[in-house]
Design an enzyme around this catalytic site. Structure first.
Site, PDB file in Angstrom:
ATOM      1  CE  LYS A 110      36.801  49.972  49.068  1.00 37.31           C
ATOM      2  NZ  LYS A 110      37.546  48.735  48.965  1.00 37.31           N
ATOM      3  CE  LYS A 193      29.889  47.786  49.350  1.00 31.51           C
ATOM      4  NZ  LYS A 193      30.850  47.544  48.360  1.00 31.51           N
ATOM      5  CE  LYS A 196      35.850  42.182  53.443  1.00 36.62           C
ATOM      6  NZ  LYS A 196      36.920  41.542  52.775  1.00 36.62           N
TER       7      LYS A 196
HETATM    8  P1  TYM Z   1      35.675  42.349  48.525  1.00 34.07           P
HETATM    9  O1  TYM Z   1      36.802  41.750  49.288  1.00 34.07           O
HETATM   10  O2  TYM Z   1      35.171  43.685  48.934  1.00 34.07           O
HETATM   11  O3  TYM Z   1      34.444  41.361  48.527  1.00 34.07           O
HETATM   12  C1  TYM Z   1      34.551  39.988  48.171  1.00 34.07           C
HETATM   13  C2  TYM Z   1      33.293  39.541  47.430  1.00 34.07           C
HETATM   14  O4  TYM Z   1      32.142  39.770  48.231  1.00 34.07           O
HETATM   15  C3  TYM Z   1      31.187  40.523  47.489  1.00 34.07           C
HETATM   16  N1  TYM Z   1      30.446  41.406  48.420  1.00 34.07           N
HETATM   17  C4  TYM Z   1      29.111  41.456  48.506  1.00 34.07           C
HETATM   18  N2  TYM Z   1      28.151  40.776  47.853  1.00 34.07           N
HETATM   19  C5  TYM Z   1      26.868  41.042  48.194  1.00 34.07           C
HETATM   20  N3  TYM Z   1      26.510  41.950  49.144  1.00 34.07           N
HETATM   21  C6  TYM Z   1      27.452  42.645  49.827  1.00 34.07           C
HETATM   22  N4  TYM Z   1      27.082  43.520  50.768  1.00 34.07           N
HETATM   23  C7  TYM Z   1      28.818  42.411  49.518  1.00 34.07           C
HETATM   24  N5  TYM Z   1      29.994  42.913  49.992  1.00 34.07           N
HETATM   25  C8  TYM Z   1      30.972  42.290  49.301  1.00 34.07           C
HETATM   26  C9  TYM Z   1      32.003  41.335  46.511  1.00 34.07           C
HETATM   27  O5  TYM Z   1      31.222  41.748  45.409  1.00 34.07           O
HETATM   28  C10 TYM Z   1      33.079  40.345  46.125  1.00 34.07           C
HETATM   29  O6  TYM Z   1      32.619  39.471  45.126  1.00 34.07           O
HETATM   30  N6  TYM Z   1      37.959  44.044  44.426  1.00 34.07           N
HETATM   31  C11 TYM Z   1      37.417  42.854  45.062  1.00 34.07           C
HETATM   32  C12 TYM Z   1      38.420  41.728  45.218  1.00 34.07           C
HETATM   33  C13 TYM Z   1      39.068  41.349  43.937  1.00 34.07           C
HETATM   34  C14 TYM Z   1      38.464  40.618  42.863  1.00 34.07           C
HETATM   35  C15 TYM Z   1      39.494  40.486  41.890  1.00 34.07           C
HETATM   36  C16 TYM Z   1      37.201  40.078  42.664  1.00 34.07           C
HETATM   37  C17 TYM Z   1      40.343  41.613  43.579  1.00 34.07           C
HETATM   38  N7  TYM Z   1      40.602  41.109  42.349  1.00 34.07           N
HETATM   39  C18 TYM Z   1      39.253  39.823  40.689  1.00 34.07           C
HETATM   40  C19 TYM Z   1      36.955  39.411  41.465  1.00 34.07           C
HETATM   41  C20 TYM Z   1      37.986  39.297  40.483  1.00 34.07           C
HETATM   42  C21 TYM Z   1      36.945  43.242  46.451  1.00 34.07           C
HETATM   43  O7  TYM Z   1      37.413  44.167  47.050  1.00 34.07           O
HETATM   44  O8  TYM Z   1      36.032  42.365  46.971  1.00 34.07           O
END
Ligand code: TYM
Length: 330
Positions: A110, A193, A196
């Protein structure tokens, strides 16, 4: 079972989020006590225009509800309404080691070339994420594969905190990464992957895409010229084909092989329109509900306020115990 997970309220919910994480959240609602939140404190690690962040936070809440999160069964809220996340994060900053953070691959991705110009928050982000789950004594954290490293760090931080302070303050959380869609890939490039932040809209399917857009994106999805084989093994080196099969399998809650059994010997000319139909059937009802719900800001705000109240209540004893264990007078 105490289930905790979050999603950043940046942009749209996409198919990777839905199949990799949210679909499992919905299932787990029936099995445990669930806390699901909009990670707005994580979103500000990069600049967000305040009005857009506000709108996105409400929209992501509407998207989760439309996808099946039931605010009567699960506690649904945004981090910023629960001050314990930021408070506990500070205690954990003093527990985590710089060497541990230096290994986090997502920061490297990032921050890119401009590492010196990245916010301190972007660097420290995984520690806040550890606080997010430890604060609720999470036992299970349903996420996509890209979050695995962050959860391993949360376990390391919890272990060190418990050991340093000679007290079992935190439960060690288990990542729950499951199903064929744990890593949904870009529709334009099977090696990266679905995300967004990909500049190409054609790389992902968004919850807001209407039926025609979904059909077009699948029609244009990158594939190869060969027919589909009989076994998943034979798809080893065909990332794009494997991804499309995995998407369908995740929608149907079946093994990818089962989908392949139906299409072995056929080309993408036959497979793609069928997949597009399946996707439209799955996403259309969610999108319809989302479009309706997102208008109703008062209802969404009320749901988040009620969820936050419950979350603050659950978080308080753990936050207090952590301060106390470190010897802080309050
Ligand atoms: P974020 O907002 O990027 O994504 C949310 C969830 O979607 C999953 N995900 C995917 N799974 C499969 N294939 C993909 N291409 C894909 N893109 C995203 C992510 O693995 C996630 O589960 N840091 C985290 C948010 C967060 C969080 C937490 C998660 C903050 N605190 C505590 C769990 C526990 C994030 O940016 O997810």
């Amino acid at each position: 079972m105490r289930v905790v997970s979050g999603i950043q309220p940046t942009g749209n919910l996409h198919l990777g989020n839905y199949l990799g994480a949210i679909k499992n959240w919905v299932k787990m609602q029936e099995q445990g006590e669930c806390y699901f939140f909009l990670a707005d404190l994580h979103a500000i690690t990069v600049y967000n225009e305040p009005n857009i962040l506000r709108a996105n936070t409400r929209e992501m809440a509407a998207a989760l509800i439309a996808a099946g999160i039931d605010a009567d069964k699960s506690v649904l809220f945004n981090q910023a309404q629960v001050p314990g996340h930021a408070e506990l994060a500070w205690l954990l900053f003093c527990t985590a080691r710089i060497g541990w953070l230096n290994r986090m691959t997502q920061f490297k991705e990032k921050s890119g070339k401009n590492r010196e110009g990245a916010s301190v928050g972007l660097y420290a982000y995984p520690v806040l994420q550890a606080a997010d789950v430890l604060i609720y004594q999470a036992s299970h954290v349903p996420v996509g594969e890209d979050q695995k490293q962050h959860l391993e760090l949360a376990r390391d931080i919890a272990t060190k905190f418990n050991t340093d302070n000679n007290k079992e303050i935190f439960t060690l959380p288990e990542p729950f990464i499951s199903g064929p869609a744990a890593r949904v890939m870009s529709l334009r490039d099977g090696a990266s992957k679905m995300s967004k932040s990909d500049p190409s809209e054609a790389s992902r399917i968004n919850l807001s895409d209407d039926d025609d857009v979904i059909v077009q994106k699948i029609r244009k999805a990158k594939t190869d010229a060969e027919a589909l084989p009989e076994t998943m093994d034979e798809l080893k080196d065909r990332n794009e084909a494997r991804n499309l099969i995995a998407i369908w399998a995740a929608l149907d809650n079946v093994e990818p092989q089962k989908i392949l059994d139906q299409f072995a010997g056929q080309g993408f000319g036959a497979f793609k329109p069928a997949l597009a139909d399946r996707l439209v059937a799955a996403m259309n009802p969610i999108r319809t509900k989302f479009v309706e719900l997102k208008q109703d800001i008062d209802t969404i705000d009320a749901i988040l306020a009620k969820g936050a109240e419950k979350a603050r209540e659950t978080a308080a004893p753990t936050v207090n115990a952590a301060y106390e264990a470190m010897g802080l007078l309050r």
